[in-house]
Design a protein around this motif. Structure first.
Motif, PDB file in Angstrom:
ATOM      1  N   ASN A 167      42.371  36.069  56.657  1.00  0.00           N
ATOM      2  CA  ASN A 167      42.896  35.304  57.780  1.00  0.00           C
ATOM      3  C   ASN A 167      41.950  34.169  58.192  1.00  0.00           C
ATOM      4  OD1 ASN A 167      43.622  35.727  61.218  1.00  0.00           O
ATOM      5  ND2 ASN A 167      45.063  34.990  59.701  1.00  0.00           N
ATOM      6  N   MET A 168      40.725  34.175  57.607  1.00  0.00           N
ATOM      7  CA  MET A 168      39.757  33.137  57.909  1.00  0.00           C
ATOM      8  C   MET A 168      40.025  31.955  56.978  1.00  0.00           C
ATOM      9  SD  MET A 168      38.127  34.210  60.402  1.00  0.00           S
ATOM     10  CE  MET A 168      39.264  35.397  61.096  1.00  0.00           C
ATOM     11  N   PRO A 169      39.561  30.758  57.343  1.00  0.00           N
ATOM     12  CA  PRO A 169      39.949  29.585  56.560  1.00  0.00           C
ATOM     13  C   PRO A 169      39.699  29.748  55.051  1.00  0.00           C
ATOM     14  CG  PRO A 169      38.899  28.878  58.574  1.00  0.00           C
ATOM     15  CD  PRO A 169      38.805  30.375  58.544  1.00  0.00           C
ATOM     16  N   ASN A 170      38.469  30.040  54.660  1.00  0.00           N
ATOM     17  CA  ASN A 170      38.194  30.013  53.227  1.00  0.00           C
ATOM     18  C   ASN A 170      37.285  31.156  52.802  1.00  0.00           C
ATOM     19  OD1 ASN A 170      37.951  29.345  50.597  1.00  0.00           O
ATOM     20  ND2 ASN A 170      37.067  27.308  50.930  1.00  0.00           N
ATOM     21  N   GLN A 171      37.890  32.266  52.405  1.00  0.00           N
ATOM     22  CA  GLN A 171      37.070  33.381  51.929  1.00  0.00           C
ATOM     23  C   GLN A 171      36.532  33.105  50.523  1.00  0.00           C
ATOM     24  OE1 GLN A 171      39.054  37.059  50.903  1.00  0.00           O
ATOM     25  NE2 GLN A 171      41.059  36.089  50.794  1.00  0.00           N
ATOM     26  N   PHE A 172      37.175  32.151  49.802  1.00  0.00           N
ATOM     27  CA  PHE A 172      36.776  31.937  48.408  1.00  0.00           C
ATOM     28  C   PHE A 172      35.363  31.372  48.278  1.00  0.00           C
ATOM     29  CE2 PHE A 172      41.452  31.365  46.827  1.00  0.00           C
ATOM     30  CZ  PHE A 172      41.702  32.680  47.172  1.00  0.00           C
ATOM     31  N   ILE A 173      34.793  30.819  49.356  1.00  0.00           N
ATOM     32  CA  ILE A 173      33.420  30.322  49.272  1.00  0.00           C
ATOM     33  C   ILE A 173      32.439  31.299  49.925  1.00  0.00           C
ATOM     34  CG2 ILE A 173      33.981  27.865  49.069  1.00  0.00           C
ATOM     35  CD1 ILE A 173      33.551  27.625  52.109  1.00  0.00           C
ATOM     36  N   SER A 174      32.925  32.532  50.228  1.00  0.00           N
ATOM     37  CA  SER A 174      32.028  33.512  50.846  1.00  0.00           C
ATOM     38  C   SER A 174      31.626  34.560  49.808  1.00  0.00           C
ATOM     39  CB  SER A 174      32.709  34.172  52.040  1.00  0.00           C
ATOM     40  OG  SER A 174      33.692  35.081  51.589  1.00  0.00           O
ATOM     41  N   HIS A 175      30.744  35.466  50.214  1.00  0.00           N
ATOM     42  CA  HIS A 175      30.306  36.535  49.311  1.00  0.00           C
ATOM     43  C   HIS A 175      31.445  37.499  49.023  1.00  0.00           C
ATOM     44  CE1 HIS A 175      26.320  35.058  49.837  1.00  0.00           C
ATOM     45  NE2 HIS A 175      26.208  35.444  51.093  1.00  0.00           N
ATOM     46  N   VAL A 176      31.252  38.288  47.951  1.00  0.00           N
ATOM     47  CA  VAL A 176      32.203  39.358  47.633  1.00  0.00           C
ATOM     48  C   VAL A 176      31.624  40.664  48.149  1.00  0.00           C
ATOM     49  CG1 VAL A 176      33.290  40.650  45.762  1.00  0.00           C
ATOM     50  CG2 VAL A 176      33.073  38.168  45.615  1.00  0.00           C
ATOM     51  N   TRP A 177      32.440  41.460  48.799  1.00  0.00           N
ATOM     52  CA  TRP A 177      31.970  42.728  49.376  1.00  0.00           C
ATOM     53  C   TRP A 177      31.925  43.815  48.304  1.00  0.00           C
ATOM     54  CZ3 TRP A 177      29.792  42.993  53.988  1.00  0.00           C
ATOM     55  CH2 TRP A 177      29.492  44.250  54.519  1.00  0.00           C
ATOM     56  N   MET A 178      31.003  44.721  48.454  1.00  0.00           N
ATOM     57  CA  MET A 178      30.844  45.847  47.535  1.00  0.00           C
ATOM     58  C   MET A 178      32.163  46.613  47.422  1.00  0.00           C
ATOM     59  SD  MET A 178      28.835  47.022  45.508  1.00  0.00           S
ATOM     60  CE  MET A 178      27.128  46.620  45.710  1.00  0.00           C
ATOM     61  N   GLY A 179      32.526  46.985  46.200  1.00  0.00           N
ATOM     62  CA  GLY A 179      33.787  47.692  45.981  1.00  0.00           C
ATOM     63  C   GLY A 179      34.824  46.775  45.365  1.00  0.00           C
ATOM     64  N   ASP A 180      34.730  45.462  45.663  1.00  0.00           N
ATOM     65  CA  ASP A 180      35.623  44.500  45.023  1.00  0.00           C
ATOM     66  C   ASP A 180      34.965  43.971  43.760  1.00  0.00           C
ATOM     67  OD1 ASP A 180      37.905  44.437  46.643  1.00  0.00           O
ATOM     68  OD2 ASP A 180      36.821  43.300  48.183  1.00  0.00           O
ATOM     69  N   ASP A 181      35.826  43.473  42.839  1.00  0.00           N
ATOM     70  CA  ASP A 181      35.278  42.875  41.627  1.00  0.00           C
ATOM     71  C   ASP A 181      34.479  41.627  41.985  1.00  0.00           C
ATOM     72  OD1 ASP A 181      36.487  44.811  40.188  1.00  0.00           O
ATOM     73  OD2 ASP A 181      38.226  43.596  39.605  1.00  0.00           O
ATOM     74  N   LEU A 182      33.402  41.399  41.229  1.00  0.00           N
ATOM     75  CA  LEU A 182      32.550  40.245  41.482  1.00  0.00           C
ATOM     76  C   LEU A 182      33.337  38.942  41.358  1.00  0.00           C
ATOM     77  CD1 LEU A 182      29.680  39.718  42.269  1.00  0.00           C
ATOM     78  CD2 LEU A 182      29.015  39.731  39.878  1.00  0.00           C
ATOM     79  N   ASP A 183      34.365  38.956  40.494  1.00  0.00           N
ATOM     80  CA  ASP A 183      35.154  37.727  40.320  1.00  0.00           C
ATOM     81  C   ASP A 183      36.483  37.802  41.074  1.00  0.00           C
ATOM     82  OD1 ASP A 183      36.356  39.662  38.820  1.00  0.00           O
ATOM     83  OD2 ASP A 183      36.722  38.390  37.072  1.00  0.00           O
ATOM     84  N   LEU A 184      36.495  38.548  42.185  1.00  0.00           N
ATOM     85  CA  LEU A 184      37.743  38.731  42.941  1.00  0.00           C
ATOM     86  C   LEU A 184      38.410  37.401  43.288  1.00  0.00           C
ATOM     87  CD1 LEU A 184      39.750  40.512  44.587  1.00  0.00           C
ATOM     88  CD2 LEU A 184      38.249  40.193  46.543  1.00  0.00           C
ATOM     89  N   TYR A 185      37.616  36.428  43.750  1.00  0.00           N
ATOM     90  CA  TYR A 185      38.213  35.168  44.211  1.00  0.00           C
ATOM     91  C   TYR A 185      38.818  34.389  43.048  1.00  0.00           C
ATOM     92  CZ  TYR A 185      35.650  36.534  48.377  1.00  0.00           C
ATOM     93  OH  TYR A 185      35.169  37.226  49.444  1.00  0.00           O
ATOM     94  N   ASP A 186      38.150  34.464  41.867  1.00  0.00           N
ATOM     95  CA  ASP A 186      38.745  33.835  40.683  1.00  0.00           C
ATOM     96  C   ASP A 186      40.057  34.521  40.338  1.00  0.00           C
ATOM     97  OD1 ASP A 186      36.665  32.061  40.473  1.00  0.00           O
ATOM     98  OD2 ASP A 186      35.462  33.400  39.227  1.00  0.00           O
ATOM     99  N   GLN A 187      40.048  35.845  40.455  1.00  0.00           N
ATOM    100  CA  GLN A 187      41.286  36.592  40.177  1.00  0.00           C
ATOM    101  C   GLN A 187      42.408  36.172  41.122  1.00  0.00           C
ATOM    102  OE1 GLN A 187      40.922  40.883  40.077  1.00  0.00           O
ATOM    103  NE2 GLN A 187      38.938  40.786  39.055  1.00  0.00           N
ATOM    104  N   LEU A 188      42.049  35.983  42.407  1.00  0.00           N
ATOM    105  CA  LEU A 188      43.069  35.591  43.388  1.00  0.00           C
ATOM    106  C   LEU A 188      43.609  34.198  43.088  1.00  0.00           C
ATOM    107  CD1 LEU A 188      41.600  36.966  46.740  1.00  0.00           C
ATOM    108  CD2 LEU A 188      43.843  37.496  45.801  1.00  0.00           C
ATOM    109  N   ILE A 189      42.701  33.279  42.723  1.00  0.00           N
ATOM    110  CA  ILE A 189      43.135  31.916  42.398  1.00  0.00           C
ATOM    111  C   ILE A 189      44.074  31.948  41.195  1.00  0.00           C
ATOM    112  CG2 ILE A 189      42.320  29.688  41.524  1.00  0.00           C
ATOM    113  CD1 ILE A 189      39.763  30.189  43.284  1.00  0.00           C
TER     114      ILE A 189
END
Lengths: 505, 308
Positions: free
Chosen positions: A400-422
């Motif tokens: 819900n925040m403007p841009n999570q894709f430029i933030s850290h990835v939280w433990m438990g999620d894949d390191l490339d989560l944001y790439d996966q989402l894109i």
């Protein structure tokens, strides 16, 4: 003596009243000092109010003041009161410079004149130049236009939804000998027949537990591969990728098949008799050991998310495609309300939150060393001794925040989560009506009546408690009488006008 | 002439502290009940925040249409009025009976009873909804799993069968409201002159006769006043009772949908301030007319008991 007491009493009352009226009128004017940094207000919601807001705000201002000569005040409200409070504040003319439109409703706020045109005087071009690229280009940003005008900027999150997805507790799959892949991080794509067979098997193996709980009525738009063209499926695109004909979902074969499946599952005893009346969250039922599977929406990271909510390993099956609805980019965009002190400064602040990783990390995860620690693999996790309940800033609101894709990835999620989402958003099927936003104003009476009739019948039908043939016939009869086809006609004519306006053939 | 004037002045002076003590209450009413009155205009306009309530375009009665344009209009109006009428009658009768019984008691036990009977009124409706659910749940409910099998009756699917709900809701409302309702009656009862009862006893009147011929006639003005006040709200439904207690079950709408729940369900998607204001105004105006009408009737029958 008596007189003295009276006088005393009077003095006390008058002073109490004076203090009361002073404090009631004592709002600071919110104006900006001539030489200090501009003071801006940023409003959004969290599920539970965080305790370290001041600390985060100070840390943000350490970045914002030297860089932009502005400071921000975080105005955080809890989810339950956000809609009412934000509307009251804006109606009363209180200063809010940037805000998220969730709960309050982007189209409602726009329809009642609360939001500013983000392109007036090239506002976004001049002061928010980094925003279009940050959200994935103008083609995504254009998805937030209402009647051609841009009033909001979508957040970076999953715009598509994997349809026909069901979460099943992995322990039950192990028990029936289903070969769960290891590691079990990805969605497993199967056919409806295979899903049917899996549910039958876990139902036989664990007859004392509830096998499956459909989410109603929200599950209909989440599960079926249709585009509801708005929040409720009153006039939908049945084949959103190819066909721009607005149809009545409830007379379609797809709807009949879906309801028949629920009816069959209910007759096999999959669904609790109390399912309609019991509103306990399905994830709570699973973690309490009462339920084995439920509907969900497919997306990257869903396995970790649902496993966390259910406090046990979950497996996600998906039977449909990943699909983006017409309003995917207009669900909860950030906007500049008309009570902003200065639209240019507000846009500058919004731009900063979309482009500056330090600010995004502060907003989403908090302060390093206080609210999170960097781990060796590049992900972040709670510092020792803290968890979601004790941390002063862990809101679970990254989407819900403007841009999570430029933030850290939280433990438990894949390191490339944001790439996966894109990639997920890029590869999803996109409704041909993407960017069309229905204006309900001309048919509000019909929507009020149709909603009531719909809610009366849909839950028992969707939970498979009513014979599909008679139930669907009754639903159509009631909805038609309440004016469903006037909504469909209005949607179609608005959609046709939109097609011409955007120059689609 | 002068004397009268002087006297008036002293009277006025004497009451200054009283007026000052009234001030916070008056200020409260002024701020909360009178200052928002011009806002009623929003019901006749298409609200636009940037133009403000009084600058928004005038649309006449268009915002009221959704209340009547539906086939459900009859059902929700009927449900609202019938339920509230039943609530007024049942709760008044029970409250008077309970008050009369309590007034016969004395000592510590009376306080225990009074608190116990008042307790449900302090419970949130959401929790009441779940208490009812604990009784009526199909799979784990007390009634279906304990009471009905004991009586040899097969289980009933309470949450899909609308015909039971008028009784359930009236019962729940009585359980919740009687304790509160009886407070005022009990306070009035305790103020009655005991000598009436003593002389009645000397004349050989039993408890029942005392109740019928002393308590009830003395209570009449209170009953009429409280009933008139309830009639003013007959067009408002208790949202929590009708929304939370039936667990928002669609299958029960025919007997649980009232004006307030209809408006909520219809507008939660639209978020339209003007239409919600229109619904509220419609309820207030009808309530106002009804209370005036009831007052006229009361004045015809018993002029002393009328409010105005």
């Amino acid at each position: 003596m008596k007189k003295k007491i009276m006088v005393l009493f009077t003095v006390v009352w008058v002073s109490v009243f004076a203090i009361f009226s002073l404090s009631a009128c004592g709002n600071d004017d919110g104006g900006t000092a001539d030489d200090g940094p501009d003071e801006l207000v940023m409003a959004f919601m969290t599920w539970v109010l965080p305790s370290d807001t001041q600390m985060i705000q100070d840390a943000m201002n350490e970045i914002l003041i030297p860089r932009y000569n502005m400071s921000v005040e975080l105005l955080i409200m809890d989810a339950a009161s956000y809609q009412q409070n934000i509307r009251l504040m804006l109606t009363a003319g209180e200063q809010v410079d940037i805000m998220n439109t969730i709960m309050a409703g982007y189209t409602h706020l726009q329809g009642q004149g609360f939001l500013l045109d983000l392109e007036a005087n090239n506002l976004i071009q001049n002061f928010g130049a980094g925003i279009p690229d940050a959200v994935g280009g103008w083609e995504i940003l254009n998805g937030a236009r209402i009647a051609g005008t841009l009033y909001g900027v979508p957040t970076n999150c999953d715009h598509a939804v994997g349809r026909g997805a069901i979460a099943v507790g992995t322990q039950f799959l192990d028990a029936i000998g289903f070969d769960v892949p290891s590691p079990n991080n990805d969605i497993i794509h199967i056919s409806v027949a295979e899903l049917d067979s899996i549910l039958m098997q876990i139902n036989e193996a664990f007859p004392e537990m509830e096998t499956f709980r459909p989410t109603m009525p929200g599950g209909i738009t989440q599960f079926m591969s249709i585009d509801p063209l708005g929040a409720e499926p009153f006039g939908v695109l049945l084949d959103p990728v190819n066909d721009l004909t607005v149809s009545n979902l409830f007379t379609s074969q797809a709807f009949y098949d879906f309801i028949s499946m629920m009816y069959r599952w209910n007759n096999h005893g999959f669904i609790s008799l109390d399912a309609a009346a019991d509103d306990t969250p399905v994830t709570a039922l699973v973690s309490a050991g009462r339920l084995m599977s439920y509907m969900t929406g497919g997306k990257p990271g869903i396995v970790a998310q649902e496993s966390g909510l259910c406090a046990q390993p979950m497996t996600i099956f998906q039977t449909g495609p990943d699909m983006m609805n017409a309003n995917a980019a207009a669900r909860f965009p950030w906007a500049i309300p008309f009570t902003t002190a200065n639209p240019e400064r507000a846009m500058t602040l919004l731009n900063a939150f979309y482009t500056c990783p330090e600010l995004s990390n502060l907003l989403i995860w908090g302060i390093e060393g206080v609210h999170y620690e960097m781990q060796t693999d590049g992900r972040v996790d709670f510092p020792a001794g803290l968890d979601a309940g004790t941390s002063g800033w862990h809101n679970g609101m990254a989407w819900n925040m403007p841009n999570q894709f430029i933030s850290h990835v939280w433990m438990g999620d894949d390191l490339d989560l944001y790439d996966q989402l894109i990639e997920f958003n890029a590869n999803a099927q996109i409704s041909r009506a993407f960017g069309f936003i229905f204006d309900p104003a001309p048919v509000q009476n019909e929507i009020a009546a149709v909603t009531n009739a719909y809610e009366e019948l849909i839950v028992s039908l969707g939970m498979g408690m009513v014979n599909p043939t008679t139930g669907i016939a009754q639903l159509n009869e009631r909805l038609t009488a309440a004016g469903l086809y006037r909504i469909i006609d209005e949607k179609q004519s608005q959609l046709d006008a939109w097609v011409i306006a955007v120059g689609m053939n | 002439m002068t004397r009268v004037k002087v006297k008036k002045k002293t009277n006025w002076r004497r009451f200054i502290p009283v007026y000052l003590m009234m001030l916070p209450g008056l200020a409260y009413f002024f701020i909360n009940n009178y200052m928002p009155l011009p806002g009623i205009m929003v019901a006749f306009r298409r609200f636009n925040a940037q133009l403000g309530i009084h600058g928004s375009p005038w649309v006449g009665f268009a915002n009221f249409e959704f209340l009547f344009a539906t086939q459900d209009a009859w059902i929700i109006t009927r449900n609202t009025i019938l339920y509230n009428t039943a609530f007024i009658i049942v709760n008044t009768v029970l409250a008077i009976l309970v008050a009369a019984l309590l007034s016969e008691l004395s000592g510590k036990l009376k306080n225990v009873y009074q608190s116990a009977i008042l307790l449900p009124n302090l419970i949130s409706t959401v929790i009441i909804g779940y208490l009812v659910f604990a009784f009526l749940s199909a799979e784990s409910g007390f009634i279906n799993n304990t009471v009905l099998p004991f009586l040899g009756i097969s289980p009933i699917s309470w949450y899909t069968e609308p015909s039971y709900w008028p009784f359930i809701l009236i019962l729940v409302n009585a359980w919740r409201g009687v304790g509160y309702g009886c407070i005022i009656y009990l306070a009035t009862l305790t103020g009655f002159d005991r000598s009436y009862y003593e002389s009645a006893m000397l004349d050989g009147a039993g408890r029942g006769k005392q109740f019928l011929h002393i308590t009830l006639p003395l209570l009449k003005p209170t009953i009429i006043m409280l009933t008139l006040l309830s009639i003013g709200r007959i067009f408002y439904a208790d949202f929590g009772l009708f929304f939370q207690v039936p667990m928002n079950q669609g299958a029960l709408f025919s007997t649980t949908n009232v004006i307030d729940t209809y408006v909520f369900r219809g507008l939660v998607q639209l978020g339209n301030i003007s239409m919600s204001a229109a619904a509220g105004l419609y309820q207030s105006v009808v309530g106002f007319i009804l209370v005036l009408f009831a007052n006229v009737v009361v004045r015809k029958i018993d002029p002393d008991s009328a409010l105005i």
